[in-house]
Scaffold this motif. Structure first.
Motif, PDB file in Angstrom:
ATOM      1  N   ASP A   4       2.666   1.040  11.255  1.00 27.30           N
ATOM      2  CA  ASP A   4       1.043   1.085  11.072  1.00 27.30           C
ATOM      3  C   ASP A   4       0.694   2.340  10.297  1.00 27.30           C
ATOM      4  N   TRP A   5       1.474   3.338   9.501  1.00 30.99           N
ATOM      5  CA  TRP A   5       1.351   4.305   9.036  1.00 30.99           C
ATOM      6  C   TRP A   5       0.137   4.226   7.765  1.00 30.99           C
ATOM      7  N   PRO A   6      -0.972   4.952   7.678  1.00 34.70           N
ATOM      8  CA  PRO A   6      -1.890   4.635   6.732  1.00 34.70           C
ATOM      9  C   PRO A   6      -1.464   4.729   5.390  1.00 34.70           C
ATOM     10  N   TRP A   7      -0.510   5.572   4.935  1.00 33.24           N
ATOM     11  CA  TRP A   7      -0.123   5.667   3.689  1.00 33.24           C
ATOM     12  C   TRP A   7       0.533   4.290   2.804  1.00 33.24           C
ATOM     13  N   LEU A   8       0.719   3.537   3.942  1.00 24.55           N
ATOM     14  CA  LEU A   8       1.200   2.188   3.262  1.00 24.55           C
ATOM     15  C   LEU A   8       0.188   1.276   2.711  1.00 24.55           C
ATOM     16  N   ALA A   9      -1.013   1.501   3.224  1.00 25.40           N
ATOM     17  CA  ALA A   9      -2.249   1.038   2.399  1.00 25.40           C
ATOM     18  C   ALA A   9      -2.259   1.388   1.142  1.00 25.40           C
ATOM     19  N   THR A  10      -2.107   2.781   1.142  1.00 26.89           N
ATOM     20  CA  THR A  10      -2.134   3.482  -0.197  1.00 26.89           C
ATOM     21  C   THR A  10      -1.094   2.762  -1.203  1.00 26.89           C
ATOM     22  N   ALA A  11       0.035   2.675  -0.658  1.00 27.47           N
ATOM     23  CA  ALA A  11       1.083   2.193  -1.459  1.00 27.47           C
ATOM     24  C   ALA A  11       0.809   0.662  -1.889  1.00 27.47           C
ATOM     25  N   GLY A  12       0.353  -0.130  -1.044  1.00 24.72           N
ATOM     26  CA  GLY A  12       0.051  -1.344  -1.498  1.00 24.72           C
ATOM     27  C   GLY A  12      -1.152  -1.347  -2.425  1.00 24.72           C
ATOM     28  N   ALA A  13      -2.103  -0.402  -2.469  1.00 24.83           N
ATOM     29  CA  ALA A  13      -3.082  -0.350  -3.514  1.00 24.83           C
ATOM     30  C   ALA A  13      -2.430  -0.003  -4.823  1.00 24.83           C
ATOM     31  N   LEU A  14      -1.236   1.071  -4.866  1.00 28.16           N
ATOM     32  CA  LEU A  14      -1.085   1.325  -6.175  1.00 28.16           C
ATOM     33  C   LEU A  14      -0.018   0.160  -6.819  1.00 28.16           C
ATOM     34  N   THR A  15       0.303  -0.750  -6.135  1.00 26.29           N
ATOM     35  CA  THR A  15       1.807  -1.431  -6.466  1.00 26.29           C
ATOM     36  C   THR A  15       1.327  -2.267  -7.850  1.00 26.29           C
ATOM     37  N   TYR A  16       0.101  -2.868  -8.030  1.00 26.67           N
ATOM     38  CA  TYR A  16      -0.142  -3.716  -8.895  1.00 26.67           C
ATOM     39  C   TYR A  16      -0.414  -2.795 -10.210  1.00 26.67           C
ATOM     40  N   PRO A  17      -1.238  -1.900 -10.217  1.00 26.91           N
ATOM     41  CA  PRO A  17      -1.547  -1.012 -11.445  1.00 26.91           C
ATOM     42  C   PRO A  17      -0.052  -0.450 -11.980  1.00 26.91           C
TER      43      PRO A  17
END
Length: 390
Positions: free
Chosen positions: A306-319
């Motif tokens: 549940d590390w918060p940085w994983l949400a950022t990782a998901g946001a970066l994936t598509y672009p």
């Protein structure tokens, strides 16, 4: 690679079921409340493996940017990078899971608006960036003509027979066809356990039968090479939501068996000649790990991630997935030619630059304009209700 490449949102609250699932398939308490951050991390991992393939695991244009075959510059790395293209299949398993999750309890209109708002803003910006780069440095990728650019804006360039501005957009076309099938056969009537299971079974049978049909149109609609991965992801979401039962695990197992065969047949060629040499056992292992990783999420084994940085990782994936290929080749060319940077620093700097660009696209394109586009589509007058009517 979705991409598809959709995000991994929290599942919407489920409407009351109109058809009961298998008695064994009971809803798992709390399964609908989790963010499932691990999926975000898996999506970025899949994108990075595809990136590794494009930078160090293939030849062609990237060889021209490096001025030497990547296999010579990265002898050990390239042996692993040739398998990075399987990140696409990994994406498709995740996509099946996420699309089933995000469409639950939504109308067809909601589903359509969410997909359009998710896919197009970053895609349009990536098209502009790659087109501009092709005009500035056509030695890497040939300059894009205006007619090609305009038809690419629709994301229908492949069925139109037009050249792709973004090399990776063939996966987007595959994703779009999956969305259309799922929307027209499941979402339009409301997503339920029974309807998803019937869809999985029917699509599996159609994918197997169309192999012998020899019909190009049928192949385009059914997508036999990629259907098992989407189907496996759909079934794994049902496992997550309702708990596993023999029927669902049977669908997952069948999808894995068919998926490893289509992946191996497409990527392994005995006596590959000048192409990359891949071991069929390694292809089997990677496909297995892709299914196993999503299964671990489905079973709740990753809830501690549940590390918060994983949400950022998901946001970066598509672009990141959209821009990394062609723009990355441009960066490699610039770092190698004028600056004379060694191979490894060039590789690391290029990946970091593409991740930074992906963050900028998320922050200044996707985040503000995705919701606006969704609201604009929702506020459009419905058919039969012209403006000014009472």
């Amino acid at each position: 690679m979705s991409a598809s490449l959709p995000t991994a949102p929290s599942p919407a609250p489920a409407p009351e079921r109109t058809t009961a699932p298998s008695p064994i398939a009971r809803p798992v308490p709390g399964a609908r409340r989790d963010r499932l951050l691990a999926l975000d991390g898996l999506r970025l991992l899949a994108a990075l493996t595809v990136c590794l393939y494009h930078y160090a695991g293939r030849g062609g244009t990237v060889t021209e940017s490096w001025h030497q075959a990547p296999s010579r510059l990265f002898p050990s790395l390239s042996q692993a990078a040739v398998y990075g293209c399987l990140g696409v299949q990994f994406f498709f398993v995740i996509s099946g899971f996420v699309i089933c999750m995000s469409s639950w309890g939504r109308t067809l209109g909601d589903f359509f608006r969410s997909r359009v708002a998710r896919l197009y803003p970053a895609y349009w910006v990536a098209l502009v960036l790659v087109t501009a780069a092709s005009l500035a440095l056509p030695d890497v990728v040939r300059a894009v003509r205006p007619d090609e650019f305009l038809v690419n804006l629709t994301m229908l360039q492949q069925p139109m027979g037009a050249p792709r501005v973004l090399g990776v957009c063939w996966t987007l076309w595959t994703e779009v066809r999956f969305y259309a099938l799922f929307a027209l056969l499941v979402v339009v009537r409301g997503v339920t356990y029974r309807r998803v299971v019937l869809f999985c079974a029917g699509w599996t049978l159609a994918a197997a039968l169309c192999r012998t049909a020899g019909n190009d149109l049928l192949d385009q609609l059914v997508m036999p090479d990629y259907a098992p991965f989407f189907i496996g992801g759909l079934a794994l979401y049902l496992v997550h939501r309702f708990g596993g039962d023999p029927l669902l695990w049977g669908i997952v197992g069948t999808s894995w068996v068919l998926g490893q065969y289509t992946a191996t047949r497409g990527l392994w060629h005995q006596g590959a000649g000048d192409g990359p040499v891949r071991d069929p056992y390694v292809v089997l292992l990677i496909v297995t790990l892709a299914f196993a990783a999503v299964a671990a999420v489905a079973l709740g084994w990753t809830r501690r991630a549940d590390w918060p940085w994983l949400a950022t990782a998901g946001a970066l994936t598509y672009p990141f997935y959209l821009v990394h290929e062609h723009l990355g080749w441009f960066v490699i060319r610039v770092l190698r030619d004028p600056l004379g940077l060694p191979p490894w620093p060039t590789l690391v700097t290029t990946v970091a630059a593409m991740l930074a660009l992906a963050w900028l696209m998320y922050r200044f394109v996707e985040k503000p304009f995705g919701p606006r586009l969704r609201r604009a589509l929702k506020s459009a007058p419905s058919a039969g209700s012209p403006r000014g009517s009472s």
